[in-house]
Design a protein around this motif. Sequence first.
Motif, PDB file in Angstrom:
ATOM      1  N   THR A 191       0.839  -1.202   0.000  1.00 38.96           N
ATOM      2  CA  THR A 191       0.000   0.000   0.000  1.00 38.96           C
ATOM      3  C   THR A 191       0.870   1.247   0.000  1.00 38.96           C
ATOM      4  O   THR A 191       0.628   2.190  -0.760  1.00 38.96           O
ATOM      5  CB  THR A 191      -0.942   0.006   1.224  1.00 38.96           C
ATOM      6  N   HIS A 192       1.890   1.257   0.846  1.00 40.00           N
ATOM      7  CA  HIS A 192       2.806   2.404   0.927  1.00 40.00           C
ATOM      8  C   HIS A 192       3.452   2.702  -0.428  1.00 40.00           C
ATOM      9  O   HIS A 192       3.691   3.859  -0.767  1.00 40.00           O
ATOM     10  CB  HIS A 192       3.884   2.140   1.981  1.00 40.00           C
ATOM     11  N   ASN A 193       3.700   1.665  -1.202  1.00 36.83           N
ATOM     12  CA  ASN A 193       4.313   1.819  -2.512  1.00 36.83           C
ATOM     13  C   ASN A 193       3.285   1.994  -3.641  1.00 36.83           C
ATOM     14  O   ASN A 193       3.655   2.015  -4.818  1.00 36.83           O
ATOM     15  CB  ASN A 193       5.230   0.631  -2.805  1.00 36.83           C
ATOM     16  N   GLY A 194       2.015   2.093  -3.269  1.00 38.12           N
ATOM     17  CA  GLY A 194       0.965   2.354  -4.252  1.00 38.12           C
ATOM     18  C   GLY A 194       0.639   1.192  -5.160  1.00 38.12           C
ATOM     19  O   GLY A 194       0.120   1.380  -6.261  1.00 38.12           O
ATOM     20  N   LEU A 195       0.922  -0.032  -4.697  1.00 42.36           N
ATOM     21  CA  LEU A 195       0.715  -1.207  -5.548  1.00 42.36           C
ATOM     22  C   LEU A 195      -0.604  -1.924  -5.298  1.00 42.36           C
ATOM     23  O   LEU A 195      -1.098  -2.628  -6.185  1.00 42.36           O
ATOM     24  CB  LEU A 195       1.881  -2.180  -5.375  1.00 42.36           C
ATOM     25  N   VAL A 196      -1.152  -1.807  -4.091  1.00 42.97           N
ATOM     26  CA  VAL A 196      -2.457  -2.403  -3.780  1.00 42.97           C
ATOM     27  C   VAL A 196      -3.301  -1.386  -3.032  1.00 42.97           C
ATOM     28  O   VAL A 196      -2.782  -0.427  -2.465  1.00 42.97           O
ATOM     29  CB  VAL A 196      -2.347  -3.707  -2.943  1.00 42.97           C
ATOM     30  N   LYS A 197      -4.609  -1.637  -3.053  1.00 42.12           N
ATOM     31  CA  LYS A 197      -5.522  -0.797  -2.279  1.00 42.12           C
ATOM     32  C   LYS A 197      -6.652  -1.665  -1.758  1.00 42.12           C
ATOM     33  O   LYS A 197      -6.873  -2.784  -2.241  1.00 42.12           O
ATOM     34  CB  LYS A 197      -6.061   0.350  -3.122  1.00 42.12           C
ATOM     35  N   SER A 198      -7.343  -1.141  -0.764  1.00 43.65           N
ATOM     36  CA  SER A 198      -8.448  -1.866  -0.150  1.00 43.65           C
ATOM     37  C   SER A 198      -9.725  -1.037  -0.313  1.00 43.65           C
ATOM     38  O   SER A 198     -10.042  -0.210   0.534  1.00 43.65           O
ATOM     39  CB  SER A 198      -8.144  -2.104   1.333  1.00 43.65           C
ATOM     40  N   PRO A 199     -10.452  -1.263  -1.428  1.00 45.36           N
ATOM     41  CA  PRO A 199     -11.680  -0.497  -1.655  1.00 45.36           C
ATOM     42  C   PRO A 199     -12.784  -0.854  -0.658  1.00 45.36           C
ATOM     43  O   PRO A 199     -13.650  -0.043  -0.372  1.00 45.36           O
ATOM     44  CB  PRO A 199     -12.075  -0.843  -3.085  1.00 45.36           C
ATOM     45  N   VAL A 200     -12.735  -2.074  -0.139  1.00 45.43           N
ATOM     46  CA  VAL A 200     -13.663  -2.546   0.886  1.00 45.43           C
ATOM     47  C   VAL A 200     -12.804  -3.115   2.008  1.00 45.43           C
ATOM     48  O   VAL A 200     -11.873  -3.876   1.742  1.00 45.43           O
ATOM     49  CB  VAL A 200     -14.606  -3.644   0.332  1.00 45.43           C
ATOM     50  N   ARG A 201     -13.120  -2.770   3.230  1.00 48.11           N
ATOM     51  CA  ARG A 201     -12.295  -3.211   4.363  1.00 48.11           C
ATOM     52  C   ARG A 201     -12.023  -4.715   4.310  1.00 48.11           C
ATOM     53  O   ARG A 201     -12.944  -5.524   4.221  1.00 48.11           O
ATOM     54  CB  ARG A 201     -12.999  -2.843   5.663  1.00 48.11           C
ATOM     55  N   GLY A 202     -10.737  -5.070   4.350  1.00 49.59           N
ATOM     56  CA  GLY A 202     -10.339  -6.482   4.361  1.00 49.59           C
ATOM     57  C   GLY A 202     -10.265  -7.130   2.998  1.00 49.59           C
ATOM     58  O   GLY A 202      -9.920  -8.296   2.879  1.00 49.59           O
ATOM     59  N   LYS A 203     -10.600  -6.396   1.940  1.00 48.01           N
ATOM     60  CA  LYS A 203     -10.504  -6.907   0.567  1.00 48.01           C
ATOM     61  C   LYS A 203      -9.451  -6.087  -0.157  1.00 48.01           C
ATOM     62  O   LYS A 203      -9.386  -4.868  -0.021  1.00 48.01           O
ATOM     63  CB  LYS A 203     -11.844  -6.767  -0.173  1.00 48.01           C
ATOM     64  N   TRP A 204      -8.629  -6.753  -0.943  1.00 50.92           N
ATOM     65  CA  TRP A 204      -7.490  -6.110  -1.585  1.00 50.92           C
ATOM     66  C   TRP A 204      -7.487  -6.341  -3.077  1.00 50.92           C
ATOM     67  O   TRP A 204      -7.879  -7.395  -3.551  1.00 50.92           O
ATOM     68  CB  TRP A 204      -6.199  -6.662  -0.984  1.00 50.92           C
ATOM     69  N   LYS A 205      -7.021  -5.332  -3.807  1.00 52.17           N
ATOM     70  CA  LYS A 205      -6.802  -5.478  -5.247  1.00 52.17           C
ATOM     71  C   LYS A 205      -5.631  -4.608  -5.646  1.00 52.17           C
ATOM     72  O   LYS A 205      -5.232  -3.694  -4.919  1.00 52.17           O
ATOM     73  CB  LYS A 205      -8.053  -5.139  -6.045  1.00 52.17           C
ATOM     74  N   THR A 206      -5.054  -4.903  -6.797  1.00 50.72           N
ATOM     75  CA  THR A 206      -3.906  -4.130  -7.261  1.00 50.72           C
ATOM     76  C   THR A 206      -4.381  -2.801  -7.825  1.00 50.72           C
ATOM     77  O   THR A 206      -5.534  -2.652  -8.230  1.00 50.72           O
ATOM     78  CB  THR A 206      -3.105  -4.896  -8.330  1.00 50.72           C
ATOM     79  N   THR A 207      -3.457  -1.840  -7.844  1.00 57.33           N
ATOM     80  CA  THR A 207      -3.745  -0.545  -8.443  1.00 57.33           C
ATOM     81  C   THR A 207      -3.346  -0.593  -9.917  1.00 57.33           C
ATOM     82  O   THR A 207      -2.873  -1.619 -10.404  1.00 57.33           O
ATOM     83  CB  THR A 207      -2.935   0.572  -7.742  1.00 57.33           C
ATOM     84  N   THR A 208      -3.519   0.524 -10.585  1.00 56.03           N
ATOM     85  CA  THR A 208      -3.152   0.594 -12.006  1.00 56.03           C
ATOM     86  C   THR A 208      -1.705   1.055 -12.189  1.00 56.03           C
ATOM     87  O   THR A 208      -1.255   1.244 -13.309  1.00 56.03           O
ATOM     88  CB  THR A 208      -4.097   1.547 -12.775  1.00 56.03           C
ATOM     89  N   LYS A 209      -0.968   1.206 -11.083  1.00 61.59           N
ATOM     90  CA  LYS A 209       0.429   1.634 -11.174  1.00 61.59           C
ATOM     91  C   LYS A 209       1.216   0.598 -11.964  1.00 61.59           C
ATOM     92  O   LYS A 209       1.174  -0.584 -11.665  1.00 61.59           O
ATOM     93  CB  LYS A 209       1.022   1.776  -9.759  1.00 61.59           C
ATOM     94  N   PRO A 210       1.951   1.038 -12.983  1.00 60.42           N
ATOM     95  CA  PRO A 210       2.734   0.086 -13.761  1.00 60.42           C
ATOM     96  C   PRO A 210       3.838  -0.564 -12.929  1.00 60.42           C
ATOM     97  O   PRO A 210       4.492   0.101 -12.141  1.00 60.42           O
ATOM     98  CB  PRO A 210       3.344   0.925 -14.885  1.00 60.42           C
ATOM     99  N   VAL A 211       3.976  -1.867 -13.095  1.00 57.48           N
ATOM    100  CA  VAL A 211       4.957  -2.626 -12.332  1.00 57.48           C
ATOM    101  C   VAL A 211       5.732  -3.524 -13.287  1.00 57.48           C
ATOM    102  O   VAL A 211       5.146  -4.246 -14.078  1.00 57.48           O
ATOM    103  CB  VAL A 211       4.273  -3.502 -11.255  1.00 57.48           C
ATOM    104  N   LYS A 212       7.045  -3.453 -13.175  1.00 57.32           N
ATOM    105  CA  LYS A 212       7.897  -4.373 -13.937  1.00 57.32           C
ATOM    106  C   LYS A 212       8.343  -5.458 -12.955  1.00 57.32           C
ATOM    107  O   LYS A 212       9.038  -5.178 -11.995  1.00 57.32           O
ATOM    108  CB  LYS A 212       9.110  -3.642 -14.495  1.00 57.32           C
ATOM    109  N   VAL A 213       7.893  -6.668 -13.177  1.00 55.25           N
ATOM    110  CA  VAL A 213       8.196  -7.782 -12.279  1.00 55.25           C
ATOM    111  C   VAL A 213       9.367  -8.564 -12.825  1.00 55.25           C
ATOM    112  O   VAL A 213       9.327  -9.060 -13.948  1.00 55.25           O
ATOM    113  CB  VAL A 213       6.970  -8.708 -12.098  1.00 55.25           C
ATOM    114  N   SER A 214      10.417  -8.641 -12.021  1.00 59.59           N
ATOM    115  CA  SER A 214      11.579  -9.447 -12.425  1.00 59.59           C
ATOM    116  C   SER A 214      11.615 -10.728 -11.618  1.00 59.59           C
ATOM    117  O   SER A 214      10.985 -10.838 -10.574  1.00 59.59           O
ATOM    118  CB  SER A 214      12.873  -8.656 -12.213  1.00 59.59           C
ATOM    119  N   SER A 215      12.360 -11.695 -12.059  1.00 63.23           N
ATOM    120  CA  SER A 215      12.416 -12.982 -11.344  1.00 63.23           C
ATOM    121  C   SER A 215      13.415 -12.990 -10.246  1.00 63.23           C
ATOM    122  O   SER A 215      14.088 -12.135  -9.893  1.00 63.23           O
ATOM    123  CB  SER A 215      12.722 -14.115 -12.299  1.00 63.23           C
TER     124      SER A 215
END
Length: 73
Positions: A49-73
Amino acid sequence: MSHSTSRMLMRVKAVYLYIREKGTVSTQEIAEEFGTTDRTIQRDLSILTHNGLVKSPVRGKWKTTTKPVKVSS
């Protein structure tokens, strides 16, 4: 980097990828998936959340944000 820090960062990344794959998930679902406590997952979610990658639109439920993320292995 210590082993515990490395393990935590790998888990945070895995949590992010899990949420991204599943859509909207509960804290409990994530804890069960990773075999850890709700409190541990809440700490991981705080980092995401601090990094703007997920949010909780409903308490206790989580989803990712639209912030672009490059995932490396």
